[in-house]
Write an enzyme that holds these catalytic residues in place. Sequence first.
Site, PDB file in Angstrom:
ATOM      1  N   ASP A 455       0.825  -1.203   0.000  1.00 14.24           N
ATOM      2  CA  ASP A 455       0.000   0.000   0.000  1.00 14.24           C
ATOM      3  C   ASP A 455       0.865   1.261   0.000  1.00 14.24           C
ATOM      4  O   ASP A 455       2.070   1.216   0.284  1.00 14.24           O
ATOM      5  CB  ASP A 455      -0.929  -0.014   1.224  1.00 14.24           C
ATOM      6  CG  ASP A 455      -2.277   0.637   0.955  1.00 14.24           C
ATOM      7  OD1 ASP A 455      -2.377   1.423  -0.008  1.00 14.24           O
ATOM      8  OD2 ASP A 455      -3.227   0.368   1.704  1.00 14.24           O
ATOM      9  N   ASP A 519     -10.374   1.695  -3.299  1.00 11.88           N
ATOM     10  CA  ASP A 519     -10.797   1.320  -1.948  1.00 11.88           C
ATOM     11  C   ASP A 519     -12.311   1.231  -1.840  1.00 11.88           C
ATOM     12  O   ASP A 519     -12.840   0.798  -0.809  1.00 11.88           O
ATOM     13  CB  ASP A 519     -10.291   2.345  -0.921  1.00 11.88           C
ATOM     14  CG  ASP A 519      -8.840   2.107  -0.528  1.00 11.88           C
ATOM     15  OD1 ASP A 519      -8.322   1.002  -0.800  1.00 11.88           O
ATOM     16  OD2 ASP A 519      -8.227   3.016   0.054  1.00 11.88           O
TER      17      ASP A 519
END
Length: 718
Positions: A455, A519
């Site tokens: 990430d 997301d």
Amino acid sequence: MLSGAEAVLALRAGGTAFVVEVCHPVPRVLHWGADLDAPADDLRLTAGPAVLNNSPDVPRVLSVWPSERDGWSGTPAQSGHAAGFGTTPRPELESHWTDVPPDGVGGRMFFRFVDEVSGLRSTVGYELDRFGVLAVTMSVERAAPGAAAYTLDGLVALLPVPERAVELLDFTGKWCRERAPQRAPFGFGTHLRSTRRGKPGHDSPYLLLAGTAAFGFGHGEVWAAHLAWSGEQRYLAERLPEGAGTFSAVIGAGESLRSGEVILAEGERYDAPTVLFVWSDAGTDGVADRLHRRLRARERHPRTPRPLVLNTWEAVYFDHDLDRLTDLVERAAEVGVERIVLDDGWFRGRREADAGLGDWFVDGDVWPDGLEPFVKVVRAHGMQFGLWFEPEMVNLDSDLARAHPDWVLGPRAGLGPTARRQYVLDIARPEAYDYLLARLDELVSAYSIDYLKWDHNRDLLEAVSEERPGVRRQTLALYRLLDELRKRHPGLEIETCSGGGGRVDLGILDRTDRVWASDCNDPVERAQIERWTRVLVPPELVGSHLGAARAHTTSRTTDLSFRLVASLTAHAGIEQDLTAADPATLARVAAWSALYREFRPLLHTGRVVNADVADDATALYGTVAQDGSRALFTWIRFQTSAAGQSGRVRFPGLDASARYRVTIREELGAASRHQAADPAWVAAGPIELSGAVLTVAGVPLPTLNPQQAMLFDIERIS
């Protein structure tokens, strides 16, 4: 191989041609687009435009290194200076060579220049693969002995487009709404999109397309550019009143450099990121097909079936408890999950999002026996084990930041505000790089980790290292880190995530195996995001997960059947907390899992197609086997619209001369309709229809209620 006498060079593949005239001082582009059944010399003979009034007294040229010397008043290929001097590049062709395979499909050509004005040696290379994708590389090297250092402000790869390219399409977006398309007329002047986020960003232009009027998914001629680079980007489309040589306009891309970021001393070299150019006469789906085939031909492209994933984030967040996670794994096994990824919260001091980043040691308070007990549970169920990291980031509340505050990327005057309560680690600093590599390497080895979710949650602001701009150095350090980790662990797979879809490009995909497109697990938003992500990235590399009924990013509530259908057609996974699911829900998730395993050989090798429908409230998209033997289509409605009927909708990509059996797959639940009865052909159940009716005439489709979708399984029978 080496050539000096040829006047015209051409590369041809996949119905595409790229043609250059070798002339002095700089070769010029004669053609890029559809292959031509014509003598190459005819292009040269017609390559001279008119000499306009109030213009240079010689015809303007669009060379392979456009500059003002050519009469080009647009964005130059090269910009920079040597202490304020040498600002007008004058490259002179020194040598060139070509390499065309014996079968004449594709090949390479390179041109090398010397420039007495800027004191540089420069190279531009073109490589056309067998799928018709043209890769352009550029470099410059400081060659003038004893001269002042050369500050490079940028290199831009530019290619011409004809006057019929009258519309532009690129992308914008934000967190949880990435890759939102935007169209504009291709007017006069410069259409410039540049990013200053230290990465492509959620609003990345992503792909710049110029096309004929009203080009769509399946129709129109399109010229496209993509920058394969994970740092800052610059895309442009430019039309001048006087044109570009014999062409109307140009498109191009390059790295967006900060002032002073690249200063070349004697012997130093800058290699620009590769720009991929794609021409298609079949709309954006034609662009996607060429790019997907290129990616699938890579040596490291995933060859094994893409495992069904369960990521723990939305199920447990930071609540890491072995018993709870064991229950989750057992439920996952029941529904057919093949890979478990333990997300954020496993490392030292990480009970919330404001601490711990950088301390990549298993938290003994939460995991007193390390991760081994959990890994054993995962392995006992025959699953792969994955782990979440955010290596490029750091919290000030961490042992790492306290021990090495100088490793935090930022100006000496003081750090600016946090973003997502974190800062950026200066991974171009050798000590920080070595620390990260050692921690990652040790953990991957200790737990035989199969998969990393990598990430990168914040933008890079004031990204300076020792007061010098640091985005390029940071990006190159990231590439080295990924390359070295994969070298040490050849079987390791890595997913790239950047607050979702903030770093999706073919530079990062050279080093990773999957992108987290967003997301946002709201299927209404996600279906749109993924549909446009697939213009560049094939479905097997796009993570698409089943979320909870109430999406935690938008608070929208959707039916289980809709969520299942929307998350089926890429690389499927689960975020939902299965321990809270009732038996009926688990049974439907298991049916979805089985459907995914049934169709993934098709979904992960087939050709992505999209219907051009008149009603933007609906979409029809699918994947068609390369041999046309089978297809899976999704008919989806996002919201209500004025139209009560769909009219005849065409299923693209099928063989008009074949005959097909069409089956509505309702294992996941029937879509809710906004009608009294289905069209008769749908109500008849599995039905045989000609390809001509399905793909040329089209068929009426059910009128669905908002946030509903249905699956069409289409199989060729003759």
